[in-house]
Design a protein around this motif. Structure first.
Motif, short mmCIF file in Angstrom:
data_model
loop_
_atom_site.label_atom_id
_atom_site.label_comp_id
_atom_site.label_asym_id
_atom_site.label_seq_id
_atom_site.Cartn_x
_atom_site.Cartn_y
_atom_site.Cartn_z
N UNK A 105 -1.09 20.56 29.90
CA UNK A 105 -2.68 20.98 29.73
C UNK A 105 -2.73 21.65 28.42
N UNK A 106 -3.95 22.18 28.36
CA UNK A 106 -4.20 22.77 27.10
C UNK A 106 -3.71 24.15 26.95
N UNK A 107 -3.48 24.83 27.82
CA UNK A 107 -2.77 26.17 28.08
C UNK A 107 -1.99 26.24 29.48
N UNK A 108 -0.84 26.85 29.62
CA UNK A 108 -0.21 27.00 30.88
C UNK A 108 0.58 28.29 30.96
N UNK A 135 -9.33 30.08 25.42
CA UNK A 135 -9.56 31.55 25.11
C UNK A 135 -9.85 32.22 26.60
N UNK A 136 -10.65 31.56 27.35
CA UNK A 136 -11.24 32.38 28.61
C UNK A 136 -9.88 32.16 29.52
N UNK A 137 -9.01 31.12 29.39
CA UNK A 137 -8.01 31.17 30.31
C UNK A 137 -7.00 32.41 30.09
N UNK A 138 -6.72 32.64 28.69
CA UNK A 138 -5.98 33.53 28.25
C UNK A 138 -6.42 34.89 28.81
N UNK A 139 -7.72 35.11 28.73
CA UNK A 139 -8.19 36.52 29.10
C UNK A 139 -8.53 36.56 30.53
N UNK A 140 -8.91 35.79 31.24
CA UNK A 140 -9.28 35.93 32.49
C UNK A 140 -8.49 35.31 33.48
N UNK A 141 -7.56 34.30 33.30
CA UNK A 141 -6.62 33.71 34.28
C UNK A 141 -5.07 33.90 34.01
N UNK A 142 -4.60 34.06 33.09
CA UNK A 142 -3.12 34.27 32.49
C UNK A 142 -2.72 35.73 33.26
N UNK A 143 -1.85 35.71 34.24
CA UNK A 143 -1.39 36.82 34.64
C UNK A 143 -0.49 37.76 33.83
N UNK A 144 -0.55 39.00 33.92
CA UNK A 144 0.49 39.87 33.04
C UNK A 144 1.82 39.55 33.29
N UNK A 145 2.47 39.48 32.40
CA UNK A 145 4.01 39.33 32.47
C UNK A 145 4.41 37.72 32.56
N UNK A 146 3.38 36.84 32.68
CA UNK A 146 3.61 35.39 32.94
C UNK A 146 4.34 34.89 31.88
N UNK A 147 5.07 33.86 31.86
CA UNK A 147 5.62 33.05 30.66
C UNK A 147 4.92 31.81 30.14
#
Length: 182
Positions: free
Chosen positions: A118-121, A100-112
């Motif tokens: 892993x758990x999320x990429x 959840x934290x990865x999605x909110x804080x790490x995942x760049x806008x527009x990334x696929x």
């Protein structure tokens, strides 16, 4: 007759021992075979990379690696000896972040989003900047609590579409890496 044979044999043996010794013939040494050091020999995150595995998954040929460890972050950069770009960088950081934290804080806008890594990429293509061409990037939250990023910076003049295709190849390379070995 025996005395003559004995005398002749003795003379031959004595003169053979008195002959000047010839110097040994110098044989040129064979040139040492070049040894390509493994990327892992640089330490840090380079322990997770292998030049052959990189070439297999991306088609890129690299022969120089450098690593830096700072705190819980381990980085490796690989390049071809004769060229600054392309460049592949791997960064692995210990983290307590969850998906959840990865999605909110790490995942760049527009990334696929990427599955089965892993758990999320994610994967994305970054536009050219400065003297470098576009970059392909893959980031993931590994199952053992590590945040990892692979980033391939292309040479100037590389089309963005080519970098986007490379991002897909980086996903395959990322799946081949075992961040637990760090």
């Amino acid at each position: 007759m025996r005395a003559r044979t004995w005398l002749l044999a003795s003379a031959v043996l004595l003169t053979a021992g008195c002959a000047a010794e010839r110097p040994p013939v110098a044989v040129p040494a064979a040139a040492p075979a070049p040894v390509e050091p493994a990327a892992a020999s640089s330490g840090g995150a380079c322990r997770l990379l292998d030049f052959g595995v990189i070439a297999k998954h991306t088609g890129g040929k690299f022969d120089v690696a450098a690593a830096v460890d700072k705190g819980d972050t381990h980085t490796c950069v690989v390049r071809a000896e004769q060229s600054l770009l392309p460049e592949l960088a791997l960064t692995v950081t210990d983290t307590s972040i969850d998906a959840s934290g990865f999605s909110m804080d790490v995942l760049p806008r527009g990334a696929k989003k990427v599955t089965k890594l892993g758990k999320i990429a994610y994967r994305r293509t970054v536009p050219k900047s400065g003297k470098a061409g576009p970059a392909a990037e893959v980031g993931w939250l590994a199952t053992e609590g590590r945040l990892a990023t692979l980033r391939w910076t292309c040479p100037p003049g590389t089309a963005t579409a080519q970098a986007d295709k490379l991002a897909t190849k980086l996903v395959d390379l990322a799946k081949a890496l075992d961040t637990r070995k760090l």
